[in-house]
Design an enzyme around this catalytic site. Structure first.
Site, PDB file in Angstrom:
ATOM      1  N   MET A  30       2.208  -7.012   4.332  1.00 19.80           N
ATOM      2  CA  MET A  30       3.330  -7.499   5.148  1.00 19.80           C
ATOM      3  C   MET A  30       3.562  -6.535   6.307  1.00 19.80           C
ATOM      4  O   MET A  30       4.620  -6.558   6.934  1.00 19.80           O
ATOM      5  CB  MET A  30       4.588  -7.656   4.291  1.00 19.80           C
ATOM      6  CG  MET A  30       4.389  -8.684   3.174  1.00 19.80           C
ATOM      7  SD  MET A  30       5.919  -9.443   2.606  1.00 19.80           S
ATOM      8  CE  MET A  30       6.815  -8.030   2.032  1.00 19.80           C
ATOM      9  N   GLY A  31       2.581  -5.670   6.568  1.00 17.07           N
ATOM     10  CA  GLY A  31       2.671  -4.791   7.725  1.00 17.07           C
ATOM     11  C   GLY A  31       3.568  -3.589   7.497  1.00 17.07           C
ATOM     12  O   GLY A  31       3.899  -3.247   6.366  1.00 17.07           O
ATOM     13  N   GLU A  35       0.251   4.934   4.091  1.00 15.12           N
ATOM     14  CA  GLU A  35      -0.989   5.404   3.451  1.00 15.12           C
ATOM     15  C   GLU A  35      -1.425   4.511   2.281  1.00 15.12           C
ATOM     16  O   GLU A  35      -2.616   4.413   1.995  1.00 15.12           O
ATOM     17  CB  GLU A  35      -0.810   6.837   2.944  1.00 15.12           C
ATOM     18  CG  GLU A  35      -1.331   7.905   3.873  1.00 15.12           C
ATOM     19  CD  GLU A  35      -2.774   7.687   4.357  1.00 15.12           C
ATOM     20  OE1 GLU A  35      -3.682   7.530   3.522  1.00 15.12           O
ATOM     21  OE2 GLU A  35      -2.974   7.656   5.578  1.00 15.12           O
ATOM     22  N   HIS A  37      -1.203   1.198   2.071  1.00 13.56           N
ATOM     23  CA  HIS A  37      -2.000   0.091   2.641  1.00 13.56           C
ATOM     24  C   HIS A  37      -3.345   0.610   3.137  1.00 13.56           C
ATOM     25  O   HIS A  37      -4.379  -0.056   2.987  1.00 13.56           O
ATOM     26  CB  HIS A  37      -1.284  -0.529   3.848  1.00 13.56           C
ATOM     27  CG  HIS A  37       0.068  -1.091   3.563  1.00 13.56           C
ATOM     28  ND1 HIS A  37       1.228  -0.534   4.047  1.00 13.56           N
ATOM     29  CD2 HIS A  37       0.441  -2.186   2.850  1.00 13.56           C
ATOM     30  CE1 HIS A  37       2.265  -1.258   3.651  1.00 13.56           C
ATOM     31  NE2 HIS A  37       1.823  -2.251   2.918  1.00 13.56           N
ATOM     32  N   GLN A  61       8.647 -15.451  -0.109  1.00 17.19           N
ATOM     33  CA  GLN A  61       8.786 -14.544  -1.243  1.00 17.19           C
ATOM     34  C   GLN A  61      10.080 -13.738  -1.198  1.00 17.19           C
ATOM     35  O   GLN A  61      10.305 -12.870  -2.035  1.00 17.19           O
ATOM     36  CB  GLN A  61       7.569 -13.621  -1.374  1.00 17.19           C
ATOM     37  CG  GLN A  61       7.419 -12.566  -0.293  1.00 17.19           C
ATOM     38  CD  GLN A  61       6.087 -11.836  -0.405  1.00 17.19           C
ATOM     39  OE1 GLN A  61       5.035 -12.377  -0.074  1.00 17.19           O
ATOM     40  NE2 GLN A  61       6.113 -10.609  -0.913  1.00 17.19           N
ATOM     41  N   GLN A 148      -1.395  -0.765  -6.962  1.00 16.86           N
ATOM     42  CA  GLN A 148      -0.902  -0.650  -8.335  1.00 16.86           C
ATOM     43  C   GLN A 148       0.634  -0.535  -8.377  1.00 16.86           C
ATOM     44  O   GLN A 148       1.250  -0.809  -9.390  1.00 16.86           O
ATOM     45  CB  GLN A 148      -1.522   0.618  -8.944  1.00 16.86           C
ATOM     46  CG  GLN A 148      -1.369   0.791 -10.428  1.00 16.86           C
ATOM     47  CD  GLN A 148      -2.380  -0.022 -11.202  1.00 16.86           C
ATOM     48  OE1 GLN A 148      -3.419  -0.405 -10.670  1.00 16.86           O
ATOM     49  NE2 GLN A 148      -2.066  -0.299 -12.449  1.00 16.86           N
ATOM     50  N   LYS A 149       1.233  -0.133  -7.247  1.00 14.02           N
ATOM     51  CA  LYS A 149       2.699  -0.003  -7.245  1.00 14.02           C
ATOM     52  C   LYS A 149       3.341  -1.348  -7.578  1.00 14.02           C
ATOM     53  O   LYS A 149       4.336  -1.417  -8.265  1.00 14.02           O
ATOM     54  CB  LYS A 149       3.209   0.493  -5.892  1.00 14.02           C
ATOM     55  CG  LYS A 149       4.722   0.761  -5.943  1.00 14.02           C
ATOM     56  CD  LYS A 149       5.239   1.365  -4.683  1.00 14.02           C
ATOM     57  CE  LYS A 149       5.401   0.329  -3.604  1.00 14.02           C
ATOM     58  NZ  LYS A 149       6.597  -0.534  -3.778  1.00 14.02           N
ATOM     59  N   LEU A 184       4.967   5.467  -2.000  1.00 16.70           N
ATOM     60  CA  LEU A 184       5.099   4.964  -0.631  1.00 16.70           C
ATOM     61  C   LEU A 184       5.491   3.491  -0.665  1.00 16.70           C
ATOM     62  O   LEU A 184       4.993   2.723  -1.481  1.00 16.70           O
ATOM     63  CB  LEU A 184       3.785   5.128   0.136  1.00 16.70           C
ATOM     64  CG  LEU A 184       3.297   6.554   0.368  1.00 16.70           C
ATOM     65  CD1 LEU A 184       2.190   6.565   1.423  1.00 16.70           C
ATOM     66  CD2 LEU A 184       4.422   7.473   0.806  1.00 16.70           C
ATOM     67  N   SER A 186       7.151   0.410   2.365  1.00 17.88           N
ATOM     68  CA  SER A 186       7.707   0.160   3.698  1.00 17.88           C
ATOM     69  C   SER A 186       9.229   0.214   3.647  1.00 17.88           C
ATOM     70  O   SER A 186       9.886   0.520   4.631  1.00 17.88           O
ATOM     71  CB  SER A 186       7.253  -1.207   4.216  1.00 17.88           C
ATOM     72  OG  SER A 186       5.842  -1.277   4.179  1.00 17.88           O
TER      73      SER A 186
HETATM   74  O1  PAF Z   1       2.410  -6.835  -1.537  1.00 14.47           O
HETATM   75  C1  PAF Z   1       2.691  -7.389  -0.454  1.00 14.47           C
HETATM   76  O2  PAF Z   1       2.804  -6.746   0.586  1.00 14.47           O
HETATM   77  C2  PAF Z   1       2.923  -8.902  -0.447  1.00 14.47           C
HETATM   78  O3  PAF Z   1       3.565  -9.325  -1.588  1.00 14.47           O
HETATM   79  C3  PAF Z   1       1.624  -9.699  -0.194  1.00 14.47           C
HETATM   80  C4  PAF Z   1       0.638  -9.528  -1.329  1.00 14.47           C
HETATM   81  C5  PAF Z   1       0.991  -9.267   1.107  1.00 14.47           C
HETATM   82  C6  PAF Z   1       1.963 -11.196  -0.100  1.00 14.47           C
HETATM   83  O4  PAF Z   1       2.853 -11.452   0.936  1.00 14.47           O
END
Ligand code: PAF
Length: 283
Positions: A30-31, A35, A37, A61, A148-149, A184, A186
Site C-alpha cells: 500500500m506504499g 525497509e 517492503h 480493506q 511476516q508482521k 516497521l 507505515s
Molecule cells: O499488507 C498490505 O500492505 C496489504 O494488505 C496488501 C497485501 C498490499 C493488500 O492491500
C-alpha cells in the site's frame, strides 16, 4: 523503472516478459515504503527475472471509521525506493481502475478470517483477499511476497491460493524491526515521540511471553496476563487483543504446545499496531 498506471499497461508489460520466457515476482504493497517492503522487493529480485511492485491503498480493506483517507501516500518517494531495491515496474492504479462504478465481486476466506484482526476489523480480510486476487489475475506472478508482521494476512492468502488454485507461490519474509525492536509499519508515522516509546510495549510483551514459555510456562492464561501487564504499564496503550494460538489454524490454545503464534494488536493513542512471533514449543 516503469510506472504502470493501468491494468492494460500491466498486461502488456507482463505479456512481453512472458514472451521472453521470464519469471515474475509480485510485491503487493500500500506504499509509503519502509525497509520491510524493501526486504520483500530484494527477495523478489533474487528469485525472479522481473519484479513488479503494486502500490495501492485499497479502500475495501478499511472499515468506515478507519484511516483510509489519512493513510500516508508518497508515490515519488516510493518509486525511488522501489527502484533502489531492484523493482522493475510499479503498478499504481487509481481506485476507479480497480473498483469501477458498479463493482460487486468479493473473495472471502472463511474461518481463519473470523479471529484476531478479523474479529476487530470486520470485512478487512475480505478486502485484502479481493484485492490480492485481482492483483494475481492482473499480474499472474510466479511468486508473491508478504511480510511476516501480517502473519494472519499471509496465512489467509495462502489458504485462498490453495482453495482457488491460483498458480502462484506465496513467500513470507521475516519482520524487519528498528534497532530497539519496534516492527516497521507505515502507521508508525502517526506516533508522537511519547507514543513511539509506548509502541515498544508490543515487542517487549512478545519477548516477555516468549521468555516465559522458554522457561517452561505452558498455561496460556498466565502468559497472557504477564503480557497484558507489560503493555498496560505504558502510557496511551489499549489492548485490542492478545492471542496465543495454534500457528496453523489460529485456534486459541489453553495449554501451550507445538507451533505457537503469539500475536497482538494494541492501540497506542489513535494508532492500532500489530506484531507477532512464532515459537516451536515442546510439551
Ligand atoms: O499488507 C498490505 O500492505 C496489504 O494488505 C496488501 C497485501 C498490499 C493488500 O492491500
Amino acid at each position: 523503472m516503469e510506472l504502470l498506471p493501468t491494468i492494460a499497461a500491466v498486461r502488456n508489460y507482463v505479456a512481453a516478459a512472458r514472451h521472453r520466457g521470464l519469471t515474475i515476482g509480485l510485491v503487493p504493497t500500500m506504499g509509503y515504503l519502509h525497509e520491510g517492503h524493501l526486504s520483500l522487493a530484494r527477495a523478489a529480485r533474487q528469485q525472479n527475472d522481473v519484479v513488479i511492485m503494486s502500490i495501492f491503498v485499497n479502500p475495501t480493506q478499511f472499515g468506515p471509521n478507519e484511516d483510509f483517507a489519512r493513510y500516508p501516500r508518497d508515490l515519488e518517494r516510493d518509486r525511488e525506493l522501489a527502484a533502489g531495491a531492484g523493482v522493475d515496474a510499479v503498478f499504481a492504479p487509481a481506485v476507479a481502475e480497480m473498483y469501477p462504478a458498479g463493482y460487486a465481486t468479493y473473495v472471502h476466506v472463511e474461518g481463519l478470517t473470523e479471529v484476531l484482526c478479523g474479529a476487530s476489523r470486520p470485512g478487512h480480510f475480505r478486502g485484502v483477499t479481493t484485492v490480492v486476487s485481482k492483483l494475481f489475475n492482473i499480474v499472474q506472478p510466479d511468486r508473491a511476497y508478504f511480510g511476516q508482521k501480517d502473519y494472519q494476512q499471509a496465512l489467509v492468502i495462502k489458504k485462498m491460493v490453495r482453495d482457488l488454485n491460483f498458480p502462484v507461490e506465496i513467500i513470507t519474509i521475516p519482520t524487519v524491526r528498528e534497532a530497539d525492536g519496534l516492527a516497521l509499519s507505515s502507521r508508525n508515522k502517526y506516533l508522537t515521540p511519547e507514543q513511539r516509546r509506548s509502541a515498544l510495549s508490543l515487542h517487549r510483551a512478545l519477548n516477555l511471553g516468549s521468555e516465559l514459555i522458554k522457561a517452561g510456562e505452558r498455561e496460556a492464561a498466565a502468559v497472557r496476563r504477564a503480557m497484558e501487564k507489560e503493555i498496560t504499564a505504558w502510557p496511551e496503550t489499549r489492548i485490542d487483543y492478545i492471542a496465543i494460538s495454534d500457528a496453523g489454524t489460529l485456534k486459541p490454545l489453553e495449554r501451550i504446545a507445538g507451533r505457537v503464534l503469539l500475536a497482538l494488536a494494541v492501540w497506542v493513542g489513535n494508532t492500532r499496531l500489530i506484531d507477532n512471533v512464532v515459537l516451536e514449543v515442546s510439551d
